[in-house]
Design a protein around this motif. Structure first.
Motif, short mmCIF file in Angstrom:
data_model
loop_
_atom_site.label_atom_id
_atom_site.label_comp_id
_atom_site.label_asym_id
_atom_site.label_seq_id
_atom_site.Cartn_x
_atom_site.Cartn_y
_atom_site.Cartn_z
N MET B 1 6.07 -27.59 17.08
CA MET B 1 6.31 -27.13 15.72
C MET B 1 6.03 -25.64 15.57
O MET B 1 6.70 -24.95 14.82
N VAL B 4 8.67 -22.94 15.55
CA VAL B 4 9.49 -22.68 14.38
C VAL B 4 9.06 -21.39 13.70
O VAL B 4 9.87 -20.51 13.43
N ALA B 8 11.09 -17.54 13.59
CA ALA B 8 11.68 -17.23 12.30
C ALA B 8 12.38 -15.86 12.25
O ALA B 8 13.50 -15.77 11.78
N ALA B 12 16.26 -15.22 11.72
CA ALA B 12 16.71 -14.40 10.61
C ALA B 12 17.76 -13.41 11.08
O ALA B 12 18.79 -13.22 10.43
N GLU B 15 21.03 -15.02 11.57
CA GLU B 15 21.75 -15.48 10.40
C GLU B 15 22.58 -14.42 9.73
O GLU B 15 23.44 -14.72 8.92
N LYS C 11 15.08 -25.48 3.70
CA LYS C 11 15.69 -24.74 4.80
C LYS C 11 15.81 -25.66 6.01
O LYS C 11 14.85 -26.32 6.40
N PHE C 13 17.20 -25.80 10.09
CA PHE C 13 17.78 -25.19 11.28
C PHE C 13 18.42 -26.32 12.05
O PHE C 13 17.72 -27.13 12.63
N MET C 16 16.86 -29.88 12.09
CA MET C 16 15.44 -29.85 11.75
C MET C 16 15.21 -29.24 10.37
O MET C 16 15.67 -28.14 10.08
N VAL C 18 12.82 -27.49 8.03
CA VAL C 18 11.60 -26.69 8.20
C VAL C 18 10.86 -26.55 6.88
O VAL C 18 9.63 -26.54 6.83
N THR C 44 8.70 -19.24 7.01
CA THR C 44 10.12 -19.43 6.68
C THR C 44 10.35 -19.24 5.19
O THR C 44 11.32 -18.60 4.77
N LEU C 53 16.31 -14.93 5.58
CA LEU C 53 16.89 -16.26 5.78
C LEU C 53 17.48 -16.69 4.45
O LEU C 53 16.96 -16.35 3.39
N ASP C 54 18.56 -17.44 4.51
CA ASP C 54 19.13 -17.99 3.28
C ASP C 54 18.71 -19.44 3.15
O ASP C 54 18.78 -20.19 4.12
#
Lengths: 268, 262, 346
Positions: B1, B4, B8, B12, B15, C11, C13, C16, C18, C44, C53-54
């Protein structure tokens, strides 16, 4: 760290001697007063260095090499920097294939490239032109430009860019003010390495060069085929001197191991 | 975990647009397709064409050239020689380069960077100049190397170096050596010196340390250098006129091997 | 109306999830902490507010305007990153001035604001230093000044103190709190350190596995944890399995040989949660034996083996005699010091 033993030091001495010997002998022979290749046994002479002046094609070839190296490395970077940033930042389909394609000139023997380029440029009517030479050199130095830029871009802390974005920077401003300065060491050493590759290439260039666009290695190679006299050693000695000066400067300002190992990171 | 949170920022960046990487690589891609892939494809196509002394290249589809390469023992001999020289060069480079890198790594700072410069320097010096140097050193039966070896009593009769495979392997090993030293040295740099000390404290002798502790850790570096060595093809010693025939052997400067970026 | 509002933000991914169902209303000038272990989705969430991030679902609004429609460069938020993310090729002053330059602030005003910002974080005189020649604490201050000088609508702090040593971290916490109080900027702090969250925030959002476990003041989350996760994550706690028996009158809460009148509401198996510093040694209560006794200067730490499992007790070193190892004791606490949750203790 433990010390090297005497055996290791003897090995090291022989190793270094063998590594330098061919270069040293070229430089020594350049000072011979004789008319044939020999070590200067009865006095040093600058005779063969003065002779270079009688062969303007060597001087011309030197300038061609210099210009070609500088320009093709620069053009290669114009293409390589955005590509390196994309490969370093994004995970996209075909990314690995693209990277392999961009590094492929390293894997293809230069003879094959020479033949392929010769045929291609002849069929598009560019054969023997400076433009053809530049394009071909852009391709062969591209992997070096890409790799060092890629190393720098990969090592970069992305949050620095995010910080700039949060402060209002975007697009071109972001690239010019933050991204480029951060990867600049990698870009510069990529340029330097690309330049050296271009400056030194013989195997491929020999296919493409025409009278007037002959590079220095090509000129020297052609000369050796016709005459063996100390002139070519004095030219070599000049090239070695120039290269060594550039190397020492590069080492002073940036660190040679970093340039060659492609560690373009900004840290340290 | 936890991965994650760590990824990030990476996510980002990813994206910000799915088309961006293609837009950024498109210019380079077009360049490569236009002036690398197309010429190479043309060359492959050429290999199926016919050629004659008087008629020139004829755009027909035949396998004559391929058949000739496959059956003519001249080509088989040439491929085999190329392969043999590459293997010998690689072996020589590894046997001498790896220990030198190890010795280099154990030197103190200033000497280390000095000798690194000396060993890596040749890499950047014109191959024509370097090869000329070897020609001068080997130069016939009374070349410097033979004179030295005979005066030291190592050999009785001069070894023919020029225009022989021995000479080629030596000169090629000289060309490739900096890559080997650099790769192994880069691998050694990543080693924790404490590991060697730990092995020593557990009672390992110097040979055991190198064999059991150091070697396994630097093998990847050696292999990378080796693969780039075998990629190299003999650089012709200056071989006036006849070089055109033998010269289909190309010189390959290999890539900077030590840092794979991913 | 809330100043910053997150409405059922989620959110994903790939497959998954998050962050899921994250709703929060932040008042103007408030100091909020997102607290949770790594991977709980707090960073996040911060990245979504920042715009890197959107959100997959949900809305983020600032003063009623949809924030997700605005490019991150135009949001006007101040961010301090965990790595500080200073521009290594610029001096401290140039770093701080960057955001003002992007806003086309006139040169003279820029210089004045940069000077004030650096002075505010205690770095007057460091204008021309490069980040690599500054200590971690100083770099952190430059990063803070750089984020604050643009007068951000919200200040986002992503684990800003985690790279500092313990002593410096404590100093910076106090300073950060003072600066935030002075200029009144709405602030969101992401942290995994419960002490940091408690000493800095007006309210804490405790997160676990992408979900909000509890939102409350530091005191509320500590003393009235809404879940086992919260009670475990915010400091040490003792969870005892107990049962509430409503068949007898009055109803009773029983754990082993300890029994009290039951609180209203729950019945059946429950968990009784008591902080170690609220437990005392008395004559009636949960019977236990002291396994180890550790002296820690201003307090004693006891590890006990009780009839309902292991327990930790912390007693102030007030000069009173304390029970020794191996001694049989009774653990007692006031009813208001415990919280009772439905379900058996894990």
């Amino acid at each position: 760290m433990r010390r090297n033993g005497p055996l290791a030091l003897i090995f090291h001495t022989i190793f270094v001697t063998v590594m330098v010997a061919p270069i040293l002998v070229v430089c020594l022979v350049a000072f011979t007063p004789e008319g044939h290749l020999s070590l200067p046994t009865n006095g040093f002479s600058l005779r063969w260095f003065r002779t270079i002046a009688n062969y303007p094609e060597f001087v011309h070839a030197f300038w061609v090499s210099l210009g070609l190296g500088a320009l093709s490395s620069f053009v290669a970077l114009l293409f390589a920097v955005p590509a390196a940033l994309a490969i370093a930042r994004y995970r996209f389909r075909g990314r690995d294939a693209l990277a392999a394609l961009f590094l492929s000139p390293l894997m293809i023997p230069h003879v094959v490239l020479g033949i392929a380029f010769l045929r291609f440029f002849t069929s598009v009517g560019l054969s023997g032109s400076l433009a053809a030479l530049i394009i071909a050199h852009v391709i062969i130095v591209f992997p070096f430009a890409l790799r060092l830029t890629l190393a720098a871009a990969t090592g970069m802390d992305l949050s620095v860019e995010m910080a700039a974005v949060s402060l209002g920077a975007n697009g071109w401003t972001l690239f010019r003010r933050v991204t480029l300065p951060l990867i600049l060491p990698g870009v510069i050493s990529g340029w330097a390495l690309a330049f050296i590759q271009s400056f030194d290439d013989l195997t491929m260039t020999v296919f493409l060069a025409a009278p007037g666009t002959e590079t220095l290695p090509v000129r020297m190679f052609l000369y050796i085929q016709d005459n063996i006299d100390p002139l070519v050693t004095s030219v070599s000695a000049c090239v070695i001197a120039i290269t060594m000066t550039a190397l020492i400067l590069l080492d002073r300002f940036y660190g040679l191991d970093r340039v060659l190992a492609g560690k373009g990171d900004t840290g340290r | 975990m936890s991965a994650v949170a760590d990824t990030a920022p990476q996510a980002a960046a990813k994206e910000r647009g799915a088309r961006a990487p293609w837009a950024m690589t498109a210019p380079a891609l077009m360049l490569f397709v236009g002036v690398l892939l197309i010429p190479l494809a043309m060359t492959v196509l050429l290999s199926f064409h016919d050629w004659g002394q008087y008629k020139g290249i004829e755009p027909v589809f035949i396998l004559k050239n391929w058949h000739e390469i496959a059956t003519d023992p001249y080509y088989a001999e040439m491929f085999w020689r190329t392969f043999r020289i590459a293997i010998l060069t690689t072996l020589l480079t590894a046997v001498l380069g790896a220990p030198e890198a190890y010795i280099l790594n154990r030197m103190s700072g200033r000497w280390k960077s000095f000798f690194l410069l000396v060993i890596l320097g040749p890499l950047l010096i014109s191959v024509v100049a370097r090869t000329l140097g070897w020609a001068l050193l080997f130069g016939g039966n009374n070349g410097l190397v033979n004179k030295l070896l005979m005066s030291l009593g190592v050999i009785r009769a001069p070894i023919p170096f020029m225009f022989t495979e021995t000479g080629m392997v030596v000169a090629l090993a000289h060309v490739m050596m900096p890559f080997m030293v650099l790769s192994v040295w880069a691998a050694l740099q990543r080693l924790d010196p404490q590991i060697e000390n730990a092995a020593m404290s557990l009672g390992a002798g110097p040979v055991t340390i190198v064999r059991r502790i150091v070697m396994p850790q630097i093998m990847p570096g050696c292999c990378r250098a080796r693969s780039s060595c075998s990629r190299c093809r003999p650089a012709p010693l200056p071989r006036p006129r006849s070089s055109a025939a033998a010269g289909s052997r190309s010189r390959r400067r290999s890539p900077m091997t030590s840092s794979s970026t991913r | 109306m809330a100043y910053l509002e997150l409405d059922r933000v989620a959110k994903q991914f790939g497959a998954m999830t998050v962050v899921d169902g994250f709703s929060l209303a932040v008042g103007k000038g408030e100091f909020i902490s997102f607290l949770g272990p790594s991977g709980c989705g707090k960073t996040t969430t911060l990245q979504m507010i920042a715009g890197f991030l959107d959100p997959t679902r949900g809305a983020i609004r600032l003063e009623g305007k949809d924030l997700t429609a605005i490019h991150p460069a135009k949001r006007g938020l101040g961010i301090v990153f965990q790595s500080y993310a200073l521009f290594p090729h610029m001096t401290a002053a140039e770093n701080v001035a960057f955001g003002l330059e992007m806003r086309n602030v006139p040169r003279s005003e820029r210089a004045e604001r940069v000077r004030t910002a650096l002075a505010m974080v205690g770095l007057a005189g460091y204008e021309d230093r490069h980040p690599r020649r500054m200590s971690g604490g100083q770099q952190q201050r430059v990063a803070l000044a750089r984020a604050l000088v643009i007068k951000p609508s919200v200040l986002l702090l992503d684990e800003p103190l985690s790279n500092l040593d313990a002593k410096l971290r404590e100093e910076m916490q106090i300073e950060l709190r003072q600066i935030q109080r002075t200029i009144g900027t709405t602030t969101i702090l992401v942290t995994h350190d419960q002490n940091e969250a408690m000493s800095l925030s007006d309210r804490i959002v405790v997160m676990s596995q992408g979900r909000i476990e509890q939102i409350g003041t530091p005191q509320e989350t500590y003393e009235r944890p809404a879940s086992a996760f919260v009670s475990q994550f915010l400091g040490k706690t003792n969870d005892f399995a107990a049962t509430i028996d409503r068949t007898s009158a009055p109803a009773r809460l029983t754990a082993g040989s300890w029994s009290v009148p039951a609180p209203a509401g729950l019945s059946g198996p429950v968990t009784v949660s008591v902080r170690p510093e609220r437990i005392g040694f008395g004559d009636v209560g949960l019977s236990a034996k002291i396994v180890t006794r550790i002296f820690q200067g201003n307090h004693w730490l006891f590890q006990c083996d009780s009839e309902c499992g292991p327990a930790i007790v912390i007693r102030q070193n007030d000069g009173q005699a304390q029970p020794s190892e191996g001694e049989a004791v009774r653990l007692v606490w006031r009813p208001e010091d415990m919280s009772v949750r439905a379900g058996a203790a894990a």
